[in-house]
Write a protein that holds these residues in place. Sequence first.
Motif, PDB file in Angstrom:
ATOM      1  N   PRO A   1       0.830  -1.212   0.000  1.00 50.82           N
ATOM      2  CA  PRO A   1       0.000   0.000   0.000  1.00 50.82           C
ATOM      3  C   PRO A   1       0.864   1.261   0.000  1.00 50.82           C
ATOM      4  CG  PRO A   1      -0.758  -1.573   1.659  1.00 50.82           C
ATOM      5  CD  PRO A   1       0.565  -2.072   1.172  1.00 50.82           C
ATOM      6  N   ALA A   2       0.437   2.276  -0.724  1.00 47.95           N
ATOM      7  CA  ALA A   2       1.106   3.577  -0.704  1.00 47.95           C
ATOM      8  C   ALA A   2       0.657   4.299   0.561  1.00 47.95           C
ATOM      9  CB  ALA A   2       0.752   4.379  -1.949  1.00 47.95           C
ATOM     10  N   ALA A   3       1.288   3.955   1.669  1.00 41.06           N
ATOM     11  CA  ALA A   3       0.842   4.453   2.970  1.00 41.06           C
ATOM     12  C   ALA A   3       2.011   4.420   3.948  1.00 41.06           C
ATOM     13  CB  ALA A   3      -0.314   3.595   3.494  1.00 41.06           C
ATOM     14  N   GLY A   4       1.769   4.945   5.128  1.00 42.07           N
ATOM     15  CA  GLY A   4       2.756   4.860   6.193  1.00 42.07           C
ATOM     16  C   GLY A   4       4.077   5.514   5.823  1.00 42.07           C
ATOM     17  N   LEU A   5       5.162   4.849   6.154  1.00 40.96           N
ATOM     18  CA  LEU A   5       6.495   5.414   5.966  1.00 40.96           C
ATOM     19  C   LEU A   5       6.978   5.358   4.524  1.00 40.96           C
ATOM     20  CD1 LEU A   5       8.144   4.145   9.254  1.00 40.96           C
ATOM     21  CD2 LEU A   5       7.399   6.475   8.715  1.00 40.96           C
ATOM     22  N   HIS A   6       6.159   4.860   3.614  1.00 39.51           N
ATOM     23  CA  HIS A   6       6.479   4.992   2.188  1.00 39.51           C
ATOM     24  C   HIS A   6       6.270   6.430   1.713  1.00 39.51           C
ATOM     25  CE1 HIS A   6       7.120   0.746   1.348  1.00 39.51           C
ATOM     26  NE2 HIS A   6       6.060   0.478   2.091  1.00 39.51           N
ATOM     27  N   LEU A   7       5.470   7.198   2.458  1.00 37.96           N
ATOM     28  CA  LEU A   7       5.113   8.550   2.049  1.00 37.96           C
ATOM     29  C   LEU A   7       6.005   9.567   2.741  1.00 37.96           C
ATOM     30  CD1 LEU A   7       1.214   8.238   2.191  1.00 37.96           C
ATOM     31  CD2 LEU A   7       2.770   7.714   0.291  1.00 37.96           C
ATOM     32  N   THR A   8       6.488  10.518   1.977  1.00 42.95           N
ATOM     33  CA  THR A   8       7.445  11.506   2.493  1.00 42.95           C
ATOM     34  C   THR A   8       6.901  12.245   3.708  1.00 42.95           C
ATOM     35  OG1 THR A   8       8.432  11.803   0.304  1.00 42.95           O
ATOM     36  CG2 THR A   8       8.739  13.583   1.901  1.00 42.95           C
ATOM     37  N   ALA A   9       5.653  12.662   3.672  1.00 45.78           N
ATOM     38  CA  ALA A   9       5.085  13.442   4.780  1.00 45.78           C
ATOM     39  C   ALA A   9       5.121  12.677   6.093  1.00 45.78           C
ATOM     40  CB  ALA A   9       3.655  13.856   4.445  1.00 45.78           C
ATOM     41  N   ASN A  10       4.987  11.352   6.027  1.00 43.72           N
ATOM     42  CA  ASN A  10       4.954  10.542   7.243  1.00 43.72           C
ATOM     43  C   ASN A  10       6.347  10.267   7.803  1.00 43.72           C
ATOM     44  OD1 ASN A  10       2.186  10.429   7.049  1.00 43.72           O
ATOM     45  ND2 ASN A  10       2.178   8.476   5.960  1.00 43.72           N
ATOM     46  N   ARG A  11       7.379  10.662   7.064  1.00 41.23           N
ATOM     47  CA  ARG A  11       8.751  10.448   7.520  1.00 41.23           C
ATOM     48  C   ARG A  11       9.298  11.679   8.266  1.00 41.23           C
ATOM     49  NH1 ARG A  11      10.834   5.862   5.184  1.00 41.23           N
ATOM     50  NH2 ARG A  11      13.014   6.550   5.321  1.00 41.23           N
ATOM     51  N   ARG A  12       8.477  12.686   8.417  1.00 40.38           N
ATOM     52  CA  ARG A  12       8.895  13.890   9.126  1.00 40.38           C
ATOM     53  C   ARG A  12       9.026  13.613  10.616  1.00 40.38           C
ATOM     54  NH1 ARG A  12       6.569  18.284  11.846  1.00 40.38           N
ATOM     55  NH2 ARG A  12       4.415  17.612  11.565  1.00 40.38           N
ATOM     56  N   ALA A  13      10.099  14.105  11.228  1.00 40.10           N
ATOM     57  CA  ALA A  13      10.265  13.971  12.674  1.00 40.10           C
ATOM     58  C   ALA A  13       9.156  14.722  13.395  1.00 40.10           C
ATOM     59  CB  ALA A  13      11.621  14.493  13.101  1.00 40.10           C
ATOM     60  N   ARG A  14       8.590  14.088  14.401  1.00 36.85           N
ATOM     61  CA  ARG A  14       7.515  14.697  15.179  1.00 36.85           C
ATOM     62  C   ARG A  14       7.995  15.209  16.530  1.00 36.85           C
ATOM     63  NH1 ARG A  14       3.155  15.461  11.711  1.00 36.85           N
ATOM     64  NH2 ARG A  14       3.437  13.896  10.075  1.00 36.85           N
ATOM     65  N   ILE A  15       9.067  14.603  17.054  1.00 35.99           N
ATOM     66  CA  ILE A  15       9.606  15.067  18.323  1.00 35.99           C
ATOM     67  C   ILE A  15      11.116  15.218  18.186  1.00 35.99           C
ATOM     68  CG2 ILE A  15       7.760  13.933  19.611  1.00 35.99           C
ATOM     69  CD1 ILE A  15       9.832  11.913  20.587  1.00 35.99           C
ATOM     70  N   VAL A  16      11.690  16.074  19.005  1.00 35.03           N
ATOM     71  CA  VAL A  16      13.134  16.299  19.018  1.00 35.03           C
ATOM     72  C   VAL A  16      13.673  15.863  20.374  1.00 35.03           C
ATOM     73  CG1 VAL A  16      14.971  18.023  18.908  1.00 35.03           C
ATOM     74  CG2 VAL A  16      12.990  18.202  17.385  1.00 35.03           C
ATOM     75  N   ILE A  17      14.737  15.070  20.360  1.00 32.60           N
ATOM     76  CA  ILE A  17      15.350  14.559  21.584  1.00 32.60           C
ATOM     77  C   ILE A  17      16.808  15.010  21.607  1.00 32.60           C
ATOM     78  CG2 ILE A  17      15.929  12.514  22.922  1.00 32.60           C
ATOM     79  CD1 ILE A  17      13.563  11.095  21.598  1.00 32.60           C
ATOM     80  N   ASP A  18      17.138  15.857  22.563  1.00 32.35           N
ATOM     81  CA  ASP A  18      18.487  16.409  22.689  1.00 32.35           C
ATOM     82  C   ASP A  18      19.340  15.486  23.548  1.00 32.35           C
ATOM     83  OD1 ASP A  18      20.768  17.913  23.026  1.00 32.35           O
ATOM     84  OD2 ASP A  18      19.825  19.466  24.243  1.00 32.35           O
ATOM     85  N   CYS A  19      20.405  14.935  22.951  1.00 35.13           N
ATOM     86  CA  CYS A  19      21.291  13.986  23.644  1.00 35.13           C
ATOM     87  C   CYS A  19      22.658  14.597  23.955  1.00 35.13           C
ATOM     88  CB  CYS A  19      21.480  12.737  22.793  1.00 35.13           C
ATOM     89  SG  CYS A  19      19.956  11.915  22.314  1.00 35.13           S
ATOM     90  N   SER A  20      22.777  15.907  23.820  1.00 38.39           N
ATOM     91  CA  SER A  20      24.089  16.539  23.968  1.00 38.39           C
ATOM     92  C   SER A  20      24.642  16.428  25.376  1.00 38.39           C
ATOM     93  CB  SER A  20      24.018  18.011  23.552  1.00 38.39           C
ATOM     94  OG  SER A  20      23.081  18.719  24.351  1.00 38.39           O
ATOM     95  N   GLY A  21      23.785  16.181  26.364  1.00 38.98           N
ATOM     96  CA  GLY A  21      24.247  16.072  27.739  1.00 38.98           C
ATOM     97  C   GLY A  21      24.694  14.686  28.145  1.00 38.98           C
ATOM     98  N   VAL A  22      24.614  13.700  27.235  1.00 40.01           N
ATOM     99  CA  VAL A  22      25.017  12.329  27.570  1.00 40.01           C
ATOM    100  C   VAL A  22      26.536  12.213  27.476  1.00 40.01           C
ATOM    101  CG1 VAL A  22      24.814   9.894  26.937  1.00 40.01           C
ATOM    102  CG2 VAL A  22      22.818  11.406  26.752  1.00 40.01           C
TER     103      VAL A  22
END
Length: 428
Positions: free
Chosen positions: A178-199
């Motif tokens: 199916p042309a759905a889910g992560l096959h589609l460019t819009a669905n591959r956009r990051a939704r959250i940002v996780i900052d790991c610089s303090g590790v």
Amino acid sequence: MSETFPQQEPRLTPQERAMAGGEAGEAVASAMRIVLGAARASGATHLLPVESAHIDSCLYHGAAGLDFAERLVALGGRTAVPATLNVGSLDLLHPGLARPEGADAAGARRLMDAYTALGCRPTWTCAPYQLDHRPAAGTHVAWAESNAIAFVNSVLGARSDRYGDFLDISAALTGRVPAAGLHLTANRRARIVIDCSGVSRKLLAEDAAWGALGVVVGKLAGTRVPALTGLPGDADEDRLKALGAAGASAGGVALFHVVGVTPEAPTLADALQHGEPEARHTVTTAMLREARDQLSTPEGSRVDAVCLGTPHFSLTEFERLAALLRDRPAFAPGTRVYVATGRSVLAAARERGFAQECERAGATLVTDTCTYVTPILDPGVRVVMTNSGKWAWYAPANIGVEAVLGTLGECVASARAGEVRRDEHLWR
């Protein structure tokens, strides 16, 4: 809350209509019914051709899966695209190592034979990205197995949605998804940002840290696409596979972006597709230590076994392990070490002498399956140390053991001592 789509009939090409109508045989028609059902459920308006598939249905779970596969064989089914096979329930190269009960052993072998008869390549690995052919960025594939999905999407930049049992082989027989889910460019956009610089950078130089990070990311992201910032730009594939495998286990991560490292995230703006994130989070060294401790269940210090290779051990991991074992003390009496890998990687490790170094030290090499899904460990084993966040996440429930998460070096030191050996300063 799950997303729902109005039921609609996907537009089909003449070739797809012919497949659905049985002109390519009943096996393909049956497979098309499954693909079309998934397309309707996901709201896909059309189907996409795929270049390859990775099949997880070959792991034996009972009669239903066997009946399905053998029915496709009886109907003359053959894969339409190159298809690799995930782990099975037996180690075919080392007979007797896996100990499923009689009926299950027979069913497991029949299932593995059925998928080979369908034209699938008998690779028997959960890490198909370690094979000679890897999908190019932007190409569409139908991969199953959660860590493989995360890796092919994130590290290789190819496009696969989450494909499970029966839908994976259906995609392989039809060459369509199916042309759905992560096959589609819009669905591959990051939704959250996780900052790991303090590790701690010293901790991030160790493999187990990435499994612990994956657990943290999985819990924060769920099924959303995360973008990780502040990680080392030289993060190698072994660390990224550990991150994705644990993220897919602790959450539902099928795609992650590491800014400056993975192909769709040269910048954070690119990962976000120039949008705004739904949330921002910060990860600390203390959070990774907490995740490690959550994955470490026993109260005492004894170690009965060490299990490495979930996902399957790579050639570079073999090289690191061989160096740790070469001309060094033996493992403690009663402590077994198991290394699970794909047969193609094992062949390469033998060519370079890495596998022999491991065997001389007393390690047991496992192929075609995995120690957390198949009865391989001795019945008396109760406490197992591992460098894999995924193994530590699943094994207690799957095979009834207690797990301890540690780095590769800590695992080797613990195997020699017969009890847990950790560098606690590393995790602070």
